[in-house]
Design an enzyme around this catalytic site. Structure first.
Site, PDB file in Angstrom:
ATOM      1  N   ASN A   1       0.331 -34.568  12.360  1.00 16.29           N
ATOM      2  CA  ASN A   1       0.795 -33.931  13.603  1.00 16.29           C
ATOM      3  C   ASN A   1      -0.324 -33.544  14.572  1.00 16.29           C
ATOM      4  OD1 ASN A   1       0.052 -31.814  11.877  1.00 16.29           O
ATOM      5  ND2 ASN A   1       1.420 -30.389  12.906  1.00 16.29           N
TER       6      ASN A   1
ATOM      7  N   GLU B   1      -4.250 -25.441   4.183  1.00 16.13           N
ATOM      8  CA  GLU B   1      -3.444 -24.943   5.304  1.00 16.13           C
ATOM      9  C   GLU B   1      -2.126 -25.696   5.243  1.00 16.13           C
ATOM     10  OE1 GLU B   1      -3.771 -22.424   7.149  1.00 16.13           O
ATOM     11  OE2 GLU B   1      -5.856 -21.952   6.669  1.00 16.13           O
TER      12      GLU B   1
ATOM     13  N   CYS C   1       2.875 -26.758  12.760  1.00 14.81           N
ATOM     14  CA  CYS C   1       2.987 -25.791  11.660  1.00 14.81           C
ATOM     15  C   CYS C   1       3.291 -24.406  12.191  1.00 14.81           C
ATOM     16  CB  CYS C   1       1.700 -25.787  10.853  1.00 14.81           C
ATOM     17  SG  CYS C   1       0.245 -25.504  11.853  1.00 14.81           S
TER      18      CYS C   1
HETATM   19  P1  NAD Z   1       1.895 -34.110   3.808  1.00 14.70           P
HETATM   20  O1  NAD Z   1       1.733 -32.974   2.877  1.00 14.70           O
HETATM   21  O2  NAD Z   1       2.980 -35.090   3.534  1.00 14.70           O
HETATM   22  O3  NAD Z   1       0.546 -34.972   3.852  1.00 14.70           O
HETATM   23  C1  NAD Z   1      -0.692 -34.407   4.230  1.00 14.70           C
HETATM   24  C2  NAD Z   1      -1.815 -35.319   3.762  1.00 14.70           C
HETATM   25  O4  NAD Z   1      -1.863 -35.308   2.328  1.00 14.70           O
HETATM   26  C3  NAD Z   1      -1.647 -36.790   4.146  1.00 14.70           C
HETATM   27  O5  NAD Z   1      -2.898 -37.340   4.463  1.00 14.70           O
HETATM   28  C4  NAD Z   1      -1.115 -37.410   2.869  1.00 14.70           C
HETATM   29  O6  NAD Z   1      -1.368 -38.785   2.773  1.00 14.70           O
HETATM   30  C5  NAD Z   1      -1.887 -36.637   1.831  1.00 14.70           C
HETATM   31  N1  NAD Z   1      -1.297 -36.626   0.482  1.00 14.70           N
HETATM   32  C6  NAD Z   1       0.001 -36.698   0.139  1.00 14.70           C
HETATM   33  N2  NAD Z   1       0.125 -36.672  -1.213  1.00 14.70           N
HETATM   34  C7  NAD Z   1      -1.124 -36.572  -1.723  1.00 14.70           C
HETATM   35  C8  NAD Z   1      -1.661 -36.486  -3.053  1.00 14.70           C
HETATM   36  N3  NAD Z   1      -0.871 -36.478  -4.115  1.00 14.70           N
HETATM   37  N4  NAD Z   1      -2.988 -36.393  -3.190  1.00 14.70           N
HETATM   38  C9  NAD Z   1      -3.801 -36.368  -2.119  1.00 14.70           C
HETATM   39  N5  NAD Z   1      -3.359 -36.458  -0.847  1.00 14.70           N
HETATM   40  C10 NAD Z   1      -2.032 -36.549  -0.649  1.00 14.70           C
HETATM   41  O7  NAD Z   1       2.040 -33.476   5.265  1.00 14.70           O
HETATM   42  P2  NAD Z   1       2.378 -34.227   6.629  1.00 14.70           P
HETATM   43  O8  NAD Z   1       3.822 -34.625   6.599  1.00 14.70           O
HETATM   44  O9  NAD Z   1       1.351 -35.254   6.936  1.00 14.70           O
HETATM   45  O10 NAD Z   1       2.159 -33.038   7.686  1.00 14.70           O
HETATM   46  C11 NAD Z   1       3.115 -32.080   7.993  1.00 14.70           C
HETATM   47  C12 NAD Z   1       2.841 -30.779   7.255  1.00 14.70           C
HETATM   48  O11 NAD Z   1       1.553 -30.284   7.606  1.00 14.70           O
HETATM   49  C13 NAD Z   1       3.792 -29.655   7.611  1.00 14.70           C
HETATM   50  O12 NAD Z   1       4.195 -28.991   6.442  1.00 14.70           O
HETATM   51  C14 NAD Z   1       2.954 -28.733   8.481  1.00 14.70           C
HETATM   52  O13 NAD Z   1       3.377 -27.391   8.488  1.00 14.70           O
HETATM   53  C15 NAD Z   1       1.618 -28.892   7.876  1.00 14.70           C
HETATM   54  N6  NAD Z   1       0.572 -28.470   8.807  1.00 14.70           N
HETATM   55  C16 NAD Z   1      -0.073 -27.275   8.590  1.00 14.70           C
HETATM   56  C17 NAD Z   1      -1.062 -26.835   9.470  1.00 14.70           C
HETATM   57  C18 NAD Z   1      -1.785 -25.541   9.240  1.00 14.70           C
HETATM   58  O14 NAD Z   1      -2.837 -25.341   9.832  1.00 14.70           O
HETATM   59  N7  NAD Z   1      -1.266 -24.643   8.426  1.00 14.70           N
HETATM   60  C19 NAD Z   1      -1.392 -27.626  10.570  1.00 14.70           C
HETATM   61  C20 NAD Z   1      -0.720 -28.818  10.771  1.00 14.70           C
HETATM   62  C21 NAD Z   1       0.250 -29.239   9.877  1.00 14.70           C
END
Ligand code: NAD
Length: 499
Positions: free
Chosen positions: A159, A257, A291
């Site tokens: 995002n 995060e 987020c």
């Molecule tokens: P996601 O958890 O599906 O994926 C995040 C990253 O993790 C991706 O690069 C993905 O390929 C990787 N990943 C997935 N499974 C993994 C594993 N088993 N081992 C290692 N890496 C793995 O999240 P998303 O759909 O890409 O993003 C949306 C989420 O991000 C929402 O929950 C949002 O709230 C959160 N977010 C949080 C913040 C914050 O600062 N708190 C900021 C932006 C987004």
């Protein structure tokens, strides 16, 4: 889903960056424009287990030289990266809008922010990394020093495809670590463009590596690698906690995060027009895919009906469309999977007894894409799924409350604790809210989303784990402390010598 794996492609392919070289792979991710699913942006090489091994080895070998590089060398490189990003922000923003679906205006602003973050951490290299204390013991000196932690894995979501990688990679390098960067599989275009800029900035081979691929394969292989000293992850809470547990089990350092379910409280005395603007911005801009999005709008009953009417009027004016059209307010959601998830939450909200007032419908545009109209529920209750789970789409639920005390208690009734906002002019309530809301970030008469680039990001409960990101606070993650008590020999002061 918007992503397919190709074995034989004749499109433009972009490679991973490992040990200072671009390396292709036999499998590729095809990146598709969510505003126009006929538009294939490019194909991106999926890193294999061997690629992960080679990247981590290269990052390990590069560590001694990079961690002893001078502040001047680090500054020049990080500053040059920031300068190029800002100079090319229109082009990078257009690519971001094309592959992720946020509007051009939001995307260009994000590119600018990514550049500013590199410049912030360029300057950070000149700050003191040592603190001195007076020892309790005569003749002993006491110092706390900072050292890089080693190879850092940066795992990022889709995002904020430029800003989040920037706020992980820039401090990692500034504090002397080497980096393996694994972007979300949905936004390889922005990640690759950023990596390409970093690859030309003068870093020694192996200091920065790009590995694209699925989380469950490429991502998992990186975070489980024993030579990866720390993992800085932004993404969903479920995956973050899983990764956190496995990195903790092998003794690695973790910064997580994760998700949010952010409340915006609107009280009787609020300026209604402003409250509606903050709610519209927080709930629907970037298609609700932030987020810090306001998915729970907690409104006192006296103004509930006028607030909802004003929201509906304002929502009618929102222009849904192609993310790259400058007139668009709300672009498509990022992928077909995300669209289906949103539609499912509309069904779940109705099923749980909330009143569905508007939106949540697929919208036809000139080009085929994942367009969804912003949706508003009323009559929502804290126990409903739409008020408990992070939806991550343009869907908001209005909850009616009798007064501020009930609003605060509902705002805190969540497993998350990222951002929280309140709209009121009552100074004593504002002070009480700041002291009693259990969230890492608080917004007073502002949207819940939108933080200054140099401020820390941090959450509570299921939203975060480990030190804050961004700002100088992230140094706690990117460095290890070393406490030095030293006795350099007898060094008595003159008075004692006389006696
Ligand atoms: P996601 O958890 O599906 O994926 C995040 C990253 O993790 C991706 O690069 C993905 O390929 C990787 N990943 C997935 N499974 C993994 C594993 N088993 N081992 C290692 N890496 C793995 O999240 P998303 O759909 O890409 O993003 C949306 C989420 O991000 C929402 O929950 C949002 O709230 C959160 N977010 C949080 C913040 C914050 O600062 N708190 C900021 C932006 C987004």
């Amino acid at each position: 889903i918007t992503m397919t794996i190709q074995h034989n492609n004749d499109q433009e392919t972009k490679h991973n960056f490992i040990a200072g070289e671009w390396r292709n792979s036999s499998n590729h991710i095809q990146n598709i424009n969510p505003s126009d699913t006929n538009d294939v942006i490019a194909s991106y090489a999926i890193a294999t287990k061997d690629d992960v091994q080679d990247a981590v080895s290269a990052a390990t070998s590069a560590l001694p030289a990079w961690s002893s590089s001078t502040s001047g060398e680090r500054f020049d490189i990080l500053d040059a990266i920031g300068t190029e990003i800002i100079q090319r922000k229109e082009e990078l923003g257009d690519l971001l809008a094309r592959e992720e679906g946020k509007t051009l205006k939001e995307a260009v602003a994000e590119a600018h922010r990514a550049g500013s973050l590199f410049k912030f951490f360029a300057a950070e290299v000149y700050r003191s990394d040592t603190e001195g204390y007076r020892s309790l013991r005569e003749g002993v000196s006491l110092q706390v020093q900072r050292e890089p932690i080693g190879v850092v894995a940066a795992i990022t979501p889709w995002n904020f495809p430029l800003a989040i990688p920037a706020w992980k990679i820039a401090p990692a390098l500034a504090y002397g670590n080497t980096v393996v960067f694994k972007p979300s599989e949905l936004v390889c275009g922005s990640a690759w463009a950023l990596a390409e800029i970093i690859s030309r900035a003068g870093l020694p081979d192996g200091v920065f590596n790009l590995l694209m691929g699925q989380g469950s394969e490429t991502g998992a292989a990186i975070v489980e690698h024993p030579n990866v000293a720390g993992v800085t992850f932004t993404g969903s809470s479920d995956i973050g906690r899983k990764i956190g547990a496995s990195v903790f089990a092998r003794g690695g350092k973790i910064q997580l995060e994760m998700g949010g379910k952010n409340p915006l409280i609107v009280l009787d005395d609020a300026d209604l027009d402003k409250a509606v603007e903050y709610a519209i911005n927080g709930a629907f801009f970037s298609c609700g895919q932030r987020c810090t999005a306001s998915s729970r709008l907690i409104v006192t009953e006296n103004i509930h009906d006028s607030f909802v009417d004003a929201m509906l009027k304002r929502m009618e004016l929102l222009r849904i469309g192609n993310a790259r059209n400058p007139k668009t307010d709300i672009g498509p959601v990022v992928s077909e999977a995300q669209l289906k998830k949103n539609l499912e939450y509309i069904r779940v909200g109705l099923n749980d007894g909330a009143k569905h007032l508007t939106g949540g419908l697929q919208v036809e545009q000139e080009t085929p894409g994942w367009y969804l109209s912003p949706a508003l529920f009323t009559g929502a209750k804290s126990e409903m799924k739409i008020c408990r789970e992070e939806i991550f789409g343009p869907i908001a639920a209005v909850m009616s409350v009798s007064d501020y005390d009930e609003a605060l208690s509902i705002a805190n009734d969540t497993e998350f604790g990222l951002s929280a906002g309140i709209v009121t002019n009552d100074r004593s309530i504002i002070d009480h809210f700041i002291a009693n809301i259990n969230s890492g970030m608080v917004q007073i008469n502002l949207p819940t989303a939108g933080m200054d680039f140099h401020a820390p990001i941090t959450g509570r409960k299921n939203s975060s784990f480990g030190p804050p990101e961004k700002s100088s606070y992230c140094r706690e993650f990117f460095t290890n402390t070393k406490v030095v008590h030293a006795n350099y020999g007898k060094r008595l002061n003159s008075k004692k010598e006389e006696s």
